[in-house]
Design a protein around this motif. Structure first.
Motif, PDB file in Angstrom:
ATOM      1  N   PRO A 103      38.412  55.996  30.023  1.00  0.00           N
ATOM      2  CA  PRO A 103      39.360  55.136  30.744  1.00  0.00           C
ATOM      3  C   PRO A 103      39.631  55.706  32.131  1.00  0.00           C
ATOM      4  CG  PRO A 103      40.143  55.647  28.517  1.00  0.00           C
ATOM      5  CD  PRO A 103      38.959  56.538  28.773  1.00  0.00           C
ATOM      6  N   ASP A 104      39.710  54.801  33.113  1.00  0.00           N
ATOM      7  CA  ASP A 104      39.934  55.278  34.483  1.00  0.00           C
ATOM      8  C   ASP A 104      41.280  54.854  35.046  1.00  0.00           C
ATOM      9  OD1 ASP A 104      39.600  52.581  35.025  1.00  0.00           O
ATOM     10  OD2 ASP A 104      37.608  52.810  35.907  1.00  0.00           O
ATOM     11  N   GLY A 105      42.064  54.106  34.266  1.00  0.00           N
ATOM     12  CA  GLY A 105      43.416  53.761  34.686  1.00  0.00           C
ATOM     13  C   GLY A 105      43.511  52.660  35.727  1.00  0.00           C
ATOM     14  N   ARG A 106      42.379  52.043  36.088  1.00  0.00           N
ATOM     15  CA  ARG A 106      42.448  50.992  37.104  1.00  0.00           C
ATOM     16  C   ARG A 106      43.077  49.720  36.536  1.00  0.00           C
ATOM     17  NH1 ARG A 106      36.588  50.084  39.367  1.00  0.00           N
ATOM     18  NH2 ARG A 106      36.114  50.366  37.147  1.00  0.00           N
ATOM     19  N   ARG A 107      43.789  49.012  37.399  1.00  0.00           N
ATOM     20  CA  ARG A 107      44.329  47.712  36.994  1.00  0.00           C
ATOM     21  C   ARG A 107      43.214  46.684  36.883  1.00  0.00           C
ATOM     22  NH1 ARG A 107      48.757  46.369  41.355  1.00  0.00           N
ATOM     23  NH2 ARG A 107      47.145  47.255  42.698  1.00  0.00           N
ATOM     24  N   ARG A 108      43.432  45.675  36.021  1.00  0.00           N
ATOM     25  CA  ARG A 108      42.412  44.648  35.785  1.00  0.00           C
ATOM     26  C   ARG A 108      42.812  43.374  36.517  1.00  0.00           C
ATOM     27  NH1 ARG A 108      40.359  41.682  30.198  1.00  0.00           N
ATOM     28  NH2 ARG A 108      38.256  42.522  30.313  1.00  0.00           N
ATOM     29  N   TRP A 109      41.951  42.958  37.440  1.00  0.00           N
ATOM     30  CA  TRP A 109      42.180  41.754  38.246  1.00  0.00           C
ATOM     31  C   TRP A 109      41.252  40.654  37.743  1.00  0.00           C
ATOM     32  CZ3 TRP A 109      39.442  41.356  43.601  1.00  0.00           C
ATOM     33  CH2 TRP A 109      39.655  40.081  44.152  1.00  0.00           C
ATOM     34  N   VAL A 110      41.833  39.536  37.344  1.00  0.00           N
ATOM     35  CA  VAL A 110      41.077  38.371  36.877  1.00  0.00           C
ATOM     36  C   VAL A 110      41.126  37.308  37.973  1.00  0.00           C
ATOM     37  CG1 VAL A 110      40.918  36.535  35.151  1.00  0.00           C
ATOM     38  CG2 VAL A 110      41.554  38.860  34.457  1.00  0.00           C
ATOM     39  N   HIS A 111      39.946  36.861  38.397  1.00  0.00           N
ATOM     40  CA  HIS A 111      39.860  35.860  39.470  1.00  0.00           C
ATOM     41  C   HIS A 111      39.053  34.656  39.003  1.00  0.00           C
ATOM     42  CE1 HIS A 111      39.595  34.064  43.419  1.00  0.00           C
ATOM     43  NE2 HIS A 111      38.276  34.017  43.314  1.00  0.00           N
ATOM     44  N   HIS A 112      39.488  33.467  39.430  1.00  0.00           N
ATOM     45  CA  HIS A 112      38.744  32.238  39.151  1.00  0.00           C
ATOM     46  C   HIS A 112      38.646  31.421  40.427  1.00  0.00           C
ATOM     47  CE1 HIS A 112      37.231  28.624  37.314  1.00  0.00           C
ATOM     48  NE2 HIS A 112      38.309  27.942  37.642  1.00  0.00           N
ATOM     49  N   GLY A 113      37.448  30.882  40.691  1.00  0.00           N
ATOM     50  CA  GLY A 113      37.259  30.056  41.864  1.00  0.00           C
ATOM     51  C   GLY A 113      35.963  29.267  41.777  1.00  0.00           C
ATOM     52  N   VAL A 134      40.714  48.473  42.009  1.00  0.00           N
ATOM     53  CA  VAL A 134      40.957  47.767  40.760  1.00  0.00           C
ATOM     54  C   VAL A 134      39.624  47.343  40.152  1.00  0.00           C
ATOM     55  CG1 VAL A 134      43.193  46.931  41.583  1.00  0.00           C
ATOM     56  CG2 VAL A 134      41.164  45.488  41.858  1.00  0.00           C
ATOM     57  N   GLU A 135      39.670  46.898  38.917  1.00  0.00           N
ATOM     58  CA  GLU A 135      38.484  46.390  38.219  1.00  0.00           C
ATOM     59  C   GLU A 135      38.560  44.877  38.182  1.00  0.00           C
ATOM     60  OE1 GLU A 135      36.148  46.856  33.947  1.00  0.00           O
ATOM     61  OE2 GLU A 135      38.194  47.602  34.171  1.00  0.00           O
ATOM     62  N   VAL A 136      37.533  44.184  38.673  1.00  0.00           N
ATOM     63  CA  VAL A 136      37.573  42.733  38.768  1.00  0.00           C
ATOM     64  C   VAL A 136      36.791  42.087  37.637  1.00  0.00           C
ATOM     65  CG1 VAL A 136      35.561  42.534  40.307  1.00  0.00           C
ATOM     66  CG2 VAL A 136      37.322  40.751  40.326  1.00  0.00           C
ATOM     67  N   ILE A 137      37.332  41.002  37.106  1.00  0.00           N
ATOM     68  CA  ILE A 137      36.645  40.104  36.183  1.00  0.00           C
ATOM     69  C   ILE A 137      36.550  38.771  36.902  1.00  0.00           C
ATOM     70  CG2 ILE A 137      36.607  39.077  33.895  1.00  0.00           C
ATOM     71  CD1 ILE A 137      36.564  42.118  33.844  1.00  0.00           C
ATOM     72  N   ASN A 138      35.338  38.354  37.249  1.00  0.00           N
ATOM     73  CA  ASN A 138      35.139  37.162  38.063  1.00  0.00           C
ATOM     74  C   ASN A 138      34.748  35.980  37.172  1.00  0.00           C
ATOM     75  OD1 ASN A 138      34.698  35.294  40.045  1.00  0.00           O
ATOM     76  ND2 ASN A 138      33.102  36.443  41.109  1.00  0.00           N
ATOM     77  N   LEU A 139      35.672  35.061  36.959  1.00  0.00           N
ATOM     78  CA  LEU A 139      35.427  33.866  36.149  1.00  0.00           C
ATOM     79  C   LEU A 139      35.061  32.664  37.003  1.00  0.00           C
ATOM     80  CD1 LEU A 139      38.325  34.143  33.520  1.00  0.00           C
ATOM     81  CD2 LEU A 139      36.045  35.188  33.484  1.00  0.00           C
ATOM     82  N   SER A 140      34.678  32.879  38.245  1.00  0.00           N
ATOM     83  CA  SER A 140      34.359  31.772  39.147  1.00  0.00           C
ATOM     84  C   SER A 140      33.108  31.036  38.686  1.00  0.00           C
ATOM     85  CB  SER A 140      34.163  32.295  40.570  1.00  0.00           C
ATOM     86  OG  SER A 140      35.340  32.933  41.022  1.00  0.00           O
ATOM     87  N   GLN A 141      33.102  29.722  38.914  1.00  0.00           N
ATOM     88  CA  GLN A 141      32.022  28.865  38.436  1.00  0.00           C
ATOM     89  C   GLN A 141      31.542  27.984  39.584  1.00  0.00           C
ATOM     90  OE1 GLN A 141      33.268  26.694  34.911  1.00  0.00           O
ATOM     91  NE2 GLN A 141      34.661  28.341  34.380  1.00  0.00           N
ATOM     92  N   ALA A 142      30.365  28.272  40.082  1.00  0.00           N
ATOM     93  CA  ALA A 142      29.818  27.494  41.188  1.00  0.00           C
ATOM     94  C   ALA A 142      29.794  26.013  40.851  1.00  0.00           C
ATOM     95  CB  ALA A 142      28.410  27.980  41.514  1.00  0.00           C
ATOM     96  N   GLY A 143      30.424  25.209  41.697  1.00  0.00           N
ATOM     97  CA  GLY A 143      30.442  23.761  41.517  1.00  0.00           C
ATOM     98  C   GLY A 143      31.381  23.258  40.445  1.00  0.00           C
ATOM     99  N   ASN A 144      32.118  24.142  39.774  1.00  0.00           N
ATOM    100  CA  ASN A 144      32.900  23.719  38.605  1.00  0.00           C
ATOM    101  C   ASN A 144      34.316  24.295  38.585  1.00  0.00           C
ATOM    102  OD1 ASN A 144      31.073  22.135  36.574  1.00  0.00           O
ATOM    103  ND2 ASN A 144      29.777  23.768  37.403  1.00  0.00           N
ATOM    104  N   ASP A 145      34.899  24.479  39.748  1.00  0.00           N
ATOM    105  CA  ASP A 145      36.308  24.890  39.816  1.00  0.00           C
ATOM    106  C   ASP A 145      37.147  23.617  39.804  1.00  0.00           C
ATOM    107  OD1 ASP A 145      38.779  25.988  40.341  1.00  0.00           O
ATOM    108  OD2 ASP A 145      38.368  26.300  42.464  1.00  0.00           O
ATOM    109  N   MET A 146      37.466  23.151  38.592  1.00  0.00           N
ATOM    110  CA  MET A 146      38.081  21.830  38.420  1.00  0.00           C
ATOM    111  C   MET A 146      39.421  21.879  37.689  1.00  0.00           C
ATOM    112  SD  MET A 146      36.124  19.638  39.849  1.00  0.00           S
ATOM    113  CE  MET A 146      34.461  19.565  40.501  1.00  0.00           C
ATOM    114  N   LEU A 147      40.077  23.050  37.676  1.00  0.00           N
ATOM    115  CA  LEU A 147      41.343  23.188  36.949  1.00  0.00           C
ATOM    116  C   LEU A 147      41.172  22.824  35.473  1.00  0.00           C
ATOM    117  CD1 LEU A 147      43.714  21.636  39.649  1.00  0.00           C
ATOM    118  CD2 LEU A 147      43.359  24.075  39.179  1.00  0.00           C
ATOM    119  N   ASP A 148      40.016  23.191  34.905  1.00  0.00           N
ATOM    120  CA  ASP A 148      39.740  22.861  33.508  1.00  0.00           C
ATOM    121  C   ASP A 148      40.700  23.612  32.589  1.00  0.00           C
ATOM    122  OD1 ASP A 148      37.483  21.079  33.719  1.00  0.00           O
ATOM    123  OD2 ASP A 148      36.343  22.801  34.451  1.00  0.00           O
ATOM    124  N   PRO A 149      41.317  22.918  31.632  1.00  0.00           N
ATOM    125  CA  PRO A 149      42.286  23.585  30.744  1.00  0.00           C
ATOM    126  C   PRO A 149      41.695  24.750  29.973  1.00  0.00           C
ATOM    127  CG  PRO A 149      42.558  21.203  30.607  1.00  0.00           C
ATOM    128  CD  PRO A 149      41.319  21.446  31.423  1.00  0.00           C
TER     129      PRO A 149
END
Length: 379
Positions: free
Chosen positions: A165-175, A201-216
């Motif tokens: 473990p490195d103690g970094r915060r986890r950043w979740v991004h969506h776009g 920080v450590e990034v988790i990139n949930l971005s979806q090319a062409g599909n950033d549609m506020l999907d539930p």
């Protein structure tokens, strides 16, 4: 060289939320399995298996590493060559230690974008990194952000151990694609990875090319996953495909935020509007590619008065929503996307929409300077 398991062993796969088992090995996927039945458009699955931000993480004393992978890249019938497979990049103790072109594997052919696909099977290929520093070290292998990549084998001439473990915060991004960063010069050149490195920080990139549609299903995914920091960059796909009117856009944004807040009531959450895009600033979508190779908007600017969305309308609405919610949600913040890439930088939009590799790196620096500043939302 000794083989080590990619699943169920010391190697951590970060940036992926699930795995598909394949004949060759395992395919990382950036959304969980339960979401697949809710995809209305098959392109959603295609972009979730493009491993933007996905990396293998472990410790090793090896001087040489081999990674066997099977890529799948597209090719139009009108193009004599498949699309580039991208790069595999190795970091050792956080510093660049080599980059290799991802080997050509499967080729998915189609007459035109979105047309029926024909698979031309390929074989796994091996990339090798030699001459690594002596002693135990932290290693990250970043997968190409634009190319589905099946993981077949890992071989090393030393021991492979689980990361500490490195103690970094986890950043979740969506776009959208502008956060997925298909055009970046490598997986560590996407703007979220550049920003995460600068912010520690450590990034988790949930971005979806062409599909950033506020999907539930995306909102529920973020709600249910660990996160110390959250950001959402939305609007350009919605305007570009004319999927919402003003009447429905605002409630959809509120609903997306409400779902995330069900799981993260106090987590810093930064809502960002689109970067500059001249074609869509005042004109609604849908869009098409013009004869000059640049994006053009097909909507009627006069329709904005009747509820059509332009980027200007979207920015105003997102700013209004954040201002209205902050009275009861002080950890919610807003950033105008033009702070990352503004009107004076539109020459760096090669097709009028997507930034160049250099512009992506600059966007990462701009985001870090804002978000991780002493008075920033991610301080």
């Amino acid at each position: 060289m000794r083989a080590f398991p990619l699943v169920g062993g010391p190697v951590e796969l970060r940036g992926a939320l699930d795995l598909d088992r394949t004949q060759a090995g395992v395919m990382p996927r950036r959304l969980p399995a339960w979401t697949k039945e809710q995809y209305q458009d098959p392109s959603v699955y295609g972009v979730t298996v493009m491993p933007s931000g996905v990396r293998l993480v472990f410790r090793t004393d090896a001087r040489e590493l081999e990674f066997e992978v099977l890529t799948s890249t597209g090719q139009l019938d009108t193009d004599p060559r498949p699309r580039p497979t991208g790069m595999l990049e190795l970091l050792v103790d956080g510093a660049p230690a080599g980059r290799r072109p991802a080997p050509m594997g499967n080729v998915v052919r189609m007459a035109s974008p979105g047309a029926a696909q024909r698979l031309v099977p390929g074989e796994p290929g091996t990339v090798r990194f030699a001459g690594l520093p002596m002693g135990m070290k932290n290693v990250e292998l970043w997968l190409p952000q634009q190319t589905p990549t099946e993981l077949v084998a890992l071989r090393a001439d030393g021991e492979v151990l689980a990361p500490l473990p490195d103690g970094r915060r986890r950043w979740v991004h969506h776009g959208s694609s502008i956060s997925h960063c298909l055009e970046a010069d490598g997986p560590t050149g996407t703007w979220p990875v550049v920003a995460a490195s600068l912010g520690g920080v450590e990034v988790i990139n949930l971005s979806q090319a062409g599909n950033d549609m506020l999907d539930p299903y995306v909102a529920r995914t973020i709600r249910d996953m660990p996160a110390d920091l959250i950001s959402l960059k939305t609007g350009v796909n919605i305007v570009g495909l004319a999927t919402f009117r003003l009447r429905t856009f605002g409630p959809a944004v509120h609903g997306f935020l409400d779902t995330i807040r069900d799981g993260h009531p106090d987590t810093p959450l930064l809502l960002m509007s689109p970067v500059s895009c001249p074609a869509l600033e005042e004109t609604p979508g849908p869009t098409a590619m013009g004869p000059d190779g640049k994006i053009t908007a097909l909507g009627d600017p006069a329709d904005v008065a009747r509820g059509a969305l332009s980027l200007t309308v979207v920015r105003d609405e997102l700013a209004r929503i954040v201002a209205a919610r902050r009275a009861r949600d002080p950890h919610l913040h807003y950033l105008d996307g033009r702070e990352l890439l503004g009107p004076h930088e539109v020459d760096d939009l090669a097709d009028g929409l997507h930034p160049t590799a250099a512009a992506y790196r600059r966007m990462g620096k701009h985001f870090a300077a804002h978000a991780f500043a002493d008075d920033g939302p991610f301080r």
